[in-house]
Design an enzyme around this catalytic site. Structure first.
Site, PDB file in Angstrom:
ATOM      1  N   GLN A  64       0.846  -1.198   0.000  1.00 57.76           N
ATOM      2  CA  GLN A  64       0.000   0.000   0.000  1.00 57.76           C
ATOM      3  C   GLN A  64       0.879   1.245   0.000  1.00 57.76           C
ATOM      4  O   GLN A  64       1.627   1.476   0.948  1.00 57.76           O
ATOM      5  CB  GLN A  64      -0.894  -0.039   1.240  1.00 57.76           C
ATOM      6  CG  GLN A  64      -1.811   1.134   1.437  1.00 57.76           C
ATOM      7  CD  GLN A  64      -2.643   0.979   2.715  1.00 57.76           C
ATOM      8  OE1 GLN A  64      -2.748  -0.110   3.271  1.00 57.76           O
ATOM      9  NE2 GLN A  64      -3.213   2.065   3.194  1.00 57.76           N
ATOM     10  N   GLY A  65       0.815   2.041  -1.056  1.00 59.24           N
ATOM     11  CA  GLY A  65       1.612   3.253  -1.159  1.00 59.24           C
ATOM     12  C   GLY A  65       0.787   4.483  -0.846  1.00 59.24           C
ATOM     13  O   GLY A  65       0.312   5.173  -1.755  1.00 59.24           O
ATOM     14  N   SER A 120       1.364   6.667   2.610  1.00 58.93           N
ATOM     15  CA  SER A 120       2.101   7.660   3.393  1.00 58.93           C
ATOM     16  C   SER A 120       3.301   8.202   2.624  1.00 58.93           C
ATOM     17  O   SER A 120       3.934   7.497   1.829  1.00 58.93           O
ATOM     18  CB  SER A 120       2.589   7.043   4.709  1.00 58.93           C
ATOM     19  OG  SER A 120       1.505   6.694   5.534  1.00 58.93           O
ATOM     20  N   SER A 127       4.735  -1.269   3.667  1.00 62.09           N
ATOM     21  CA  SER A 127       4.965  -2.603   4.228  1.00 62.09           C
ATOM     22  C   SER A 127       5.098  -3.653   3.134  1.00 62.09           C
ATOM     23  O   SER A 127       4.317  -3.668   2.181  1.00 62.09           O
ATOM     24  CB  SER A 127       3.805  -3.000   5.150  1.00 62.09           C
ATOM     25  OG  SER A 127       3.629  -2.059   6.176  1.00 62.09           O
ATOM     26  N   GLU A 134      -8.888  -1.287   6.841  1.00 62.30           N
ATOM     27  CA  GLU A 134      -7.629  -1.316   7.594  1.00 62.30           C
ATOM     28  C   GLU A 134      -7.895  -1.258   9.086  1.00 62.30           C
ATOM     29  O   GLU A 134      -7.109  -1.763   9.891  1.00 62.30           O
ATOM     30  CB  GLU A 134      -6.750  -0.144   7.161  1.00 62.30           C
ATOM     31  CG  GLU A 134      -5.361  -0.166   7.746  1.00 62.30           C
ATOM     32  CD  GLU A 134      -4.485   0.956   7.199  1.00 62.30           C
ATOM     33  OE1 GLU A 134      -3.264   0.865   7.363  1.00 62.30           O
ATOM     34  OE2 GLU A 134      -5.020   1.908   6.607  1.00 62.30           O
ATOM     35  N   GLU A 172      -4.049  10.449  17.637  1.00 55.72           N
ATOM     36  CA  GLU A 172      -4.593  11.820  17.650  1.00 55.72           C
ATOM     37  C   GLU A 172      -5.595  12.019  16.521  1.00 55.72           C
ATOM     38  O   GLU A 172      -6.665  12.619  16.724  1.00 55.72           O
ATOM     39  CB  GLU A 172      -3.453  12.833  17.522  1.00 55.72           C
ATOM     40  CG  GLU A 172      -2.512  12.888  18.717  1.00 55.72           C
ATOM     41  CD  GLU A 172      -1.444  11.811  18.685  1.00 55.72           C
ATOM     42  OE1 GLU A 172      -0.611  11.779  19.597  1.00 55.72           O
ATOM     43  OE2 GLU A 172      -1.450  10.986  17.746  1.00 55.72           O
TER      44      GLU A 172
END
Length: 380
Positions: A122-123, A125, A157, A240, A363
């Protein structure tokens, strides 16, 4: 198939095939060995049909609700038969690709993924856009027959073991925020893709920084619509934070049992120890109670939404409480002891520190709950 019958039949099959499915190592293993065994378990489940239930027939599945997939992941993690982190990638990515990819593309590419013949990554971030996906800058520009991608991703990952990458790119103007994002399913062996592993403090290289230099992506690899990638991302993120965490909850339940056994065997326990374990167990049960509702919501065909942020908050609390309790009660084991048992507790403890970051920071999740579920306003 009824979930109770499915679980019974699956359990009997796992027992009968324990010799084949049990990892050929004790405790921790290298990434290469761990991923090889993960693929072996996935293929065995698929070939025995258990790994095909819960997936649509259009991608080689046998139908049924996603509850059946959740049961498989839960039983595998209860029995410690495969890497739980690798297991999550299918649940994160495959459902969304099935929904957004051209049918002929998903029919061709998804079956090898769910069988374990392939791994995907998964690209999302970026170095300057972690949880704030709307500010990503990796750009895709139109060219003859497709797109050319340039940019950078981080915390990706399993790319070292992956054949495909679900990639978010900027295709609109920089100030267009989420309205100018497009998602693609990119072949990892495409020319121009390079990556550098990132070793985490628990000694693993699950993650990598990825560079895209003039990477050509065919036009038919768009997921959804041009500039419609935000919808794809919003479809992925609830997965997710739902089914995948159900599997991780099973892992925490098992590790809590391990902790009880080890503390009891030491003879060095008191009311404070019982309280620490009880609080951790209570947090695990709270998460699993909440996550159970999410699984049934998904099985009923309902759209998952921002409420899955509650799942994320709860499992973060459960994971960190459990392994803090382990550190406090197994005095010196995590810090100083050697051997497989100590190494596993050390790895779990260190990895738990990332629980408030991966899958969306704590957060961000609390802000989502405050603003979008509790309607507390933008300054909450």
């Amino acid at each position: 198939m009824e979930p109770e019958i499915f679980r019974r039949d699956l359990g009997a099959w796992l027992d009968a095939n324990a010799d084949e499915l049990t990892p050929p190592y004790e405790g921790l293993a290298s990434m290469d060995v761990s991923m090889e065994h993960y693929s072996r378990v996935k293929r065995a489940l698929y070939d025995a049909d258990f790994g095909r239930y819960g997936w649509p027939e259009s991608v080689g599945g046998l139908g049924g609700t996603p509850l059946l997939r959740a049961i498989v992941g839960e039983e595998i993690n209860f029995r410690d038969l495969a890497d739980p982190n690798a297991w999550t990638m299918i649940e994160v990515l495959a459902p969304t690709v099935i929904d957004f990819a051209p049918p002929e593309l998903s029919a061709r590419l998804v079956p090898p993924f769910i069988r374990g013949d392939e791994m995907w990554c998964q690209g999302f971030s970026e170095p300057d856009a972690g949880s704030d996906l709307a500010s990503l800058s990796c750009r895709a520009a139109k060219t003859d027959g497709g797109w050319v991608v340039n940019g950078q991703k981080i915390w990706t990952s399993f790319i070292e073991y992956s054949q495909r990458c679900v990639l978010l790119t900027r295709t609109g103007e920089p100030d267009s925020a989420h309205r100018g994002i497009t998602a693609f399913l990119v072949d990892v062996d495409s020319p121009g893709i390079s990556y550098s592993p990132i070793e985490t403090m628990h000694g693993r290289t699950d993650f990598a920084e990825v560079q895209f230099d003039d990477v050509f992506v065919p036009a038919d690899r768009i997921l959804g619509e041009e500039n419609g990638g935000w919808q794809v991302a919003m479809d992925i993120l609830p997965y997710e934070r739902s089914t995948t965490f159900w599997h991780r909850g099973a892992l925490l339940h098992r590790r809590c049992s391990d902790l009880i056994t080890q503390v009891a065997a030491s003879g060095d326990h008191d009311t404070a120890a019982a309280k620490a374990i009880g609080q951790a167990f209570q947090s695990i049960v709270a998460f699993r109670s909440r996550s159970r509702d999410t699984q049934h919501q998904l099985a009923a065909g309902q759209q998952l939404g921002v409420e899955t942020s509650v799942d994320k908050i709860l499992i973060t609390s459960a994971e960190q409480q459990l392994f803090e309790a382990a550190r406090d009660l197994l005095l010196g084991v995590i810090e100083f002891d050697e051997g497989l048992t100590a190494a596993q507790w050390r790895t779990d403890y260190l990895y738990s520190k990332a629980a408030s970051i991966y899958g969306g920071t704590a957060e961000i999740q609390r802000n989502i709950v405050a603003r979008r579920l509790l309607d507390l306003g933008p300054e909450a």
